[in-house]
Write a protein that holds these residues in place. Sequence first.
Motif, mmCIF file in Angstrom:
data_model
loop_
_atom_site.group_PDB
_atom_site.id
_atom_site.type_symbol
_atom_site.label_atom_id
_atom_site.label_comp_id
_atom_site.label_asym_id
_atom_site.label_seq_id
_atom_site.Cartn_x
_atom_site.Cartn_y
_atom_site.Cartn_z
ATOM 1 N N SER A 34 0.462 7.692 6.941
ATOM 2 C CA SER A 34 0.049 7.885 8.346
ATOM 3 C C SER A 34 0.782 6.935 9.283
ATOM 4 O O SER A 34 1.040 7.271 10.437
ATOM 5 N N LYS A 41 0.813 -1.231 0.000
ATOM 6 C CA LYS A 41 0.000 0.000 0.000
ATOM 7 C C LYS A 41 0.848 1.284 0.000
ATOM 8 O O LYS A 41 0.452 2.266 -0.597
ATOM 9 N N ARG A 93 1.227 -8.402 15.184
ATOM 10 C CA ARG A 93 0.924 -6.994 14.882
ATOM 11 C C ARG A 93 -0.463 -6.874 14.245
ATOM 12 O O ARG A 93 -1.245 -5.997 14.589
ATOM 13 N N ASP A 109 -3.552 -4.717 15.641
ATOM 14 C CA ASP A 109 -4.164 -3.665 14.815
ATOM 15 C C ASP A 109 -5.649 -3.937 14.542
ATOM 16 O O ASP A 109 -6.455 -3.014 14.466
ATOM 17 N N ARG A 127 5.042 5.501 13.644
ATOM 18 C CA ARG A 127 6.394 4.958 13.781
ATOM 19 C C ARG A 127 7.324 5.983 14.444
ATOM 20 O O ARG A 127 8.132 5.627 15.311
ATOM 21 N N ARG A 167 -4.370 2.647 8.306
ATOM 22 C CA ARG A 167 -5.306 1.623 8.791
ATOM 23 C C ARG A 167 -6.728 2.169 8.884
ATOM 24 O O ARG A 167 -7.687 1.438 8.728
ATOM 25 N N ASP A 168 -6.831 3.481 9.214
ATOM 26 C CA ASP A 168 -8.154 4.080 9.463
ATOM 27 C C ASP A 168 -8.381 5.320 8.607
ATOM 28 O O ASP A 168 -9.124 6.221 8.984
ATOM 29 N N ARG A 228 -4.239 8.588 19.458
ATOM 30 C CA ARG A 228 -4.841 8.761 18.124
ATOM 31 C C ARG A 228 -5.494 10.143 18.019
ATOM 32 O O ARG A 228 -5.375 10.815 17.003
ATOM 33 N N ARG A 282 -7.970 -3.969 18.282
ATOM 34 C CA ARG A 282 -8.039 -2.860 19.233
ATOM 35 C C ARG A 282 -9.427 -2.193 19.152
ATOM 36 O O ARG A 282 -10.078 -2.209 18.097
HETATM 37 O O1 DC Z 1 1.614 1.150 7.930
HETATM 38 P P1 DC Z 1 2.739 0.897 8.926
HETATM 39 O O2 DC Z 1 3.168 -0.547 8.964
HETATM 40 O O3 DC Z 1 3.898 1.811 8.708
HETATM 41 O O4 DC Z 1 2.124 1.276 10.363
HETATM 42 C C1 DC Z 1 2.840 1.100 11.546
HETATM 43 C C2 DC Z 1 1.869 0.906 12.702
HETATM 44 O O5 DC Z 1 1.146 2.118 12.917
HETATM 45 C C3 DC Z 1 0.811 -0.180 12.496
HETATM 46 O O6 DC Z 1 1.161 -1.385 13.140
HETATM 47 C C4 DC Z 1 -0.437 0.366 13.102
HETATM 48 C C5 DC Z 1 -0.207 1.843 13.209
HETATM 49 N N1 DC Z 1 -1.063 2.613 12.314
HETATM 50 C C6 DC Z 1 -2.307 2.965 12.774
HETATM 51 O O7 DC Z 1 -2.680 2.566 13.867
HETATM 52 N N2 DC Z 1 -3.110 3.761 12.028
HETATM 53 C C7 DC Z 1 -2.722 4.187 10.827
HETATM 54 N N3 DC Z 1 -3.527 4.965 10.124
HETATM 55 C C8 DC Z 1 -1.457 3.811 10.319
HETATM 56 C C9 DC Z 1 -0.653 3.005 11.088
#
Ligand code: DC
Length: 226
Positions: free
Chosen positions: A35, A17, A180, A184, A40, A130-131, A109, A187
């Motif tokens: 995001s 993605k 992980r 994710d 991170r 993710r969101d 958040r 939660r």
């Molecule tokens: O997309 P990534 O693997 O770089 O994201 C790292 C962590 O950040 C992932 O385990 C969950 C969190 N994350 C999140 O909670 N909400 C987002 N919009 C993007 C990432």
Amino acid sequence: MSCIPVITIDGPSGTGKGTISQQLARKLGWHYLDSGAIYRVLGLAALRAEVDLQDEQALSQIALELPLSFQDDQESFRLFLKDEDVTLKIRSEECSRAASIVSAFGCVRAALLERQRIFRKAPGLVTDGRDMGTIVFPDAIVKIFLDASAEVRAERRFQQLKKMGINANIDAILAELRARDERDRSRAISPLIPAPDAILIDSSGLSISQVMEKVIALLPKEIMGK
Ligand code: DC
């Protein structure tokens, strides 16, 4: 509601993605928001401050004050924590794990929500996370949920690390990735789920260019024509 168009690409890690979103942003000449990189950088800052990763209040305070900046020089997207370029550092397994833990807290958040929304600038924004389609940009014009099997995603990560000269164990990568994913997805706040109006693409057997073709086919004609 803003009239600046947003395209969201959500999904677990290892689905491609990030690459797809960046390429799409370049193709359209739009802005790009990674995001996950924000979470991170917060994970890295928390580890450095030696804060307990379960201490929601301390983490939210760090999130509110996070001296984070982005630089988009058309070649690459770079991230800075104060003056330090942390673009590569935040990709470590340690930061991945920390990001996944700290991002589960509602106050964290909430502290980072507006920081993400300010990326919405003309002529448009492509964002991944993710969101993005569920919470941050619920009025996005196109929402994509990119998925792939855990085995395929672990293999991709393994090959990525190998290319970087890092010796990794595929079983350990798969176990960490599953842990992980579980964090994710399960939660209570902003879990990793497709928005009801998201279009699902499984990238398991597809190359980046094949996924890109599918994504482009989903875009309204007026966007591609611009
Ligand atoms: O997309 P990534 O693997 O770089 O994201 C790292 C962590 O950040 C992932 O385990 C969950 C969190 N994350 C999140 O909670 N909400 C987002 N919009 C993007 C990432």
